[in-house]
Design a protein around this motif. Sequence first.
Motif, mmCIF file in Angstrom:
data_model
loop_
_atom_site.group_PDB
_atom_site.id
_atom_site.type_symbol
_atom_site.label_atom_id
_atom_site.label_comp_id
_atom_site.label_asym_id
_atom_site.label_seq_id
_atom_site.Cartn_x
_atom_site.Cartn_y
_atom_site.Cartn_z
ATOM 1 N N ALA A 125 0.831 -1.208 0.000
ATOM 2 C CA ALA A 125 0.000 0.000 0.000
ATOM 3 C C ALA A 125 0.866 1.260 0.000
ATOM 4 C CB ALA A 125 -0.927 -0.009 1.208
ATOM 5 N N LEU A 126 1.924 1.251 0.810
ATOM 6 C CA LEU A 126 2.812 2.414 0.856
ATOM 7 C C LEU A 126 3.479 2.659 -0.487
ATOM 8 C CD1 LEU A 126 4.561 1.951 4.335
ATOM 9 C CD2 LEU A 126 2.801 3.626 3.721
ATOM 10 N N ARG A 127 3.853 1.591 -1.147
ATOM 11 C CA ARG A 127 4.511 1.759 -2.445
ATOM 12 C C ARG A 127 3.534 2.287 -3.496
ATOM 13 N NH1 ARG A 127 8.299 -3.368 -1.700
ATOM 14 N NH2 ARG A 127 10.098 -2.267 -0.845
ATOM 15 N N LYS A 128 2.286 1.903 -3.400
ATOM 16 C CA LYS A 128 1.310 2.449 -4.339
ATOM 17 C C LYS A 128 1.027 3.916 -4.029
ATOM 18 C CE LYS A 128 -0.759 -1.942 -5.617
ATOM 19 N NZ LYS A 128 -1.944 -2.809 -5.662
ATOM 20 N N LEU A 277 -6.358 -1.659 -0.086
ATOM 21 C CA LEU A 277 -5.661 -1.839 -1.365
ATOM 22 C C LEU A 277 -6.601 -1.576 -2.539
ATOM 23 C CD1 LEU A 277 -3.472 -4.988 -0.626
ATOM 24 C CD2 LEU A 277 -2.693 -2.643 -0.938
ATOM 25 N N ALA A 278 -7.870 -1.972 -2.406
ATOM 26 C CA ALA A 278 -8.833 -1.743 -3.491
ATOM 27 C C ALA A 278 -9.037 -0.252 -3.720
ATOM 28 C CB ALA A 278 -10.154 -2.426 -3.170
ATOM 29 N N ASP A 279 -9.132 0.525 -2.631
ATOM 30 C CA ASP A 279 -9.284 1.971 -2.764
ATOM 31 C C ASP A 279 -8.101 2.580 -3.499
ATOM 32 O OD1 ASP A 279 -11.719 2.069 -1.475
ATOM 33 O OD2 ASP A 279 -10.842 2.416 0.510
ATOM 34 N N ILE A 280 -6.893 2.150 -3.126
ATOM 35 C CA ILE A 280 -5.692 2.701 -3.761
ATOM 36 C C ILE A 280 -5.584 2.244 -5.209
ATOM 37 C CG2 ILE A 280 -3.175 2.842 -3.631
ATOM 38 C CD1 ILE A 280 -3.384 2.340 -0.641
ATOM 39 N N ASP A 281 -5.905 0.969 -5.452
ATOM 40 C CA ASP A 281 -5.804 0.427 -6.816
ATOM 41 C C ASP A 281 -6.712 1.180 -7.783
ATOM 42 O OD1 ASP A 281 -3.868 -1.459 -6.317
ATOM 43 O OD2 ASP A 281 -5.290 -3.074 -5.889
#
Length: 308
Positions: A125-128, A277-281
């Motif tokens: 998540a941090l990398r995204k 992760l879905a929110d960030i993706d």
Amino acid sequence: MNFDPSSPQYRSVRSRLASAFQEPFNVVGLAGAVALAAALLTPLPLLCAVIAEVAYLLFVPDTDWFTKRLDAKFDAEVRAHREQLKNKVFPKIRDEILERFNWLEQARVQIEQTSTIQDKWFREALRKLDFLLEKYLQFAEREGEYVAYLLSLLRESYSSLSRDEIRDLPSLARYKDSYVPPHDVKISQQDVQALIDAIQKHYDVAIDSLATTSETEQVLATREVESKRKEVLTRRKEFIIRLSDMMVNLRHQMELIAETFGLINDELRARSPEQVLADIDDVVMQATSLTDALDSMTPADQVVAKLT
């Protein structure tokens, strides 16, 4: 060079083996074994080094210790690349965008420091989020280039503006006479829209004028030239409309990135890893799509060149 903070290159077996082999202590150890074998005139040190190297490459690349070492190395590369990008982009962007980016970086640090989560998904998540930081800078740079282009058109169209229209552009008036470096441009989002409206009005007036004169022009050659001028101006106006739409998309995408950072910071502990992760993706996918759209946009000078 394309650099994706969300995709470390060491995840494959081959990459991990190569990284392990290139570790400084490993290279120094192998070189020492070769030197010792040469000094003693015996291959025994070299044979021992080969056996040790095989064992090292079999076990060390898969250890948590080595994974953390690679993670730290890649994180340092991400930070260094972002600093390089900041040095390139900061002189080109407006103050309000610069302030927002500084807030995003602080939010990224806060998300990492205030969380006790150390799972693999959290690092992903941090990398995204790092990926989105770079996208924000890239979008800010593109917006700065668009503003600089619009200011160049303002200098071209300023003489055709009425006094009332000039009064509507008080903060833009100082850009009418000469080139202003992008980092000296101090305008708001409202100024940008007013600038676009004024340029579109300039093209409308010029196109209407040519349409009127061409109807009464008796010389065929002159009428053809006027027709070509009208075509060029129409295409330039169409480009400004496309540019305006793209700038609106840029602004909304940059706001979405900022809102996503705030959402993750607010709800990191309350939501499941899959939801975070879905929110960030979703935002990553939209940012990538917008990048493709920006890259496919034909520059205005190429549009005009095709018509002349």
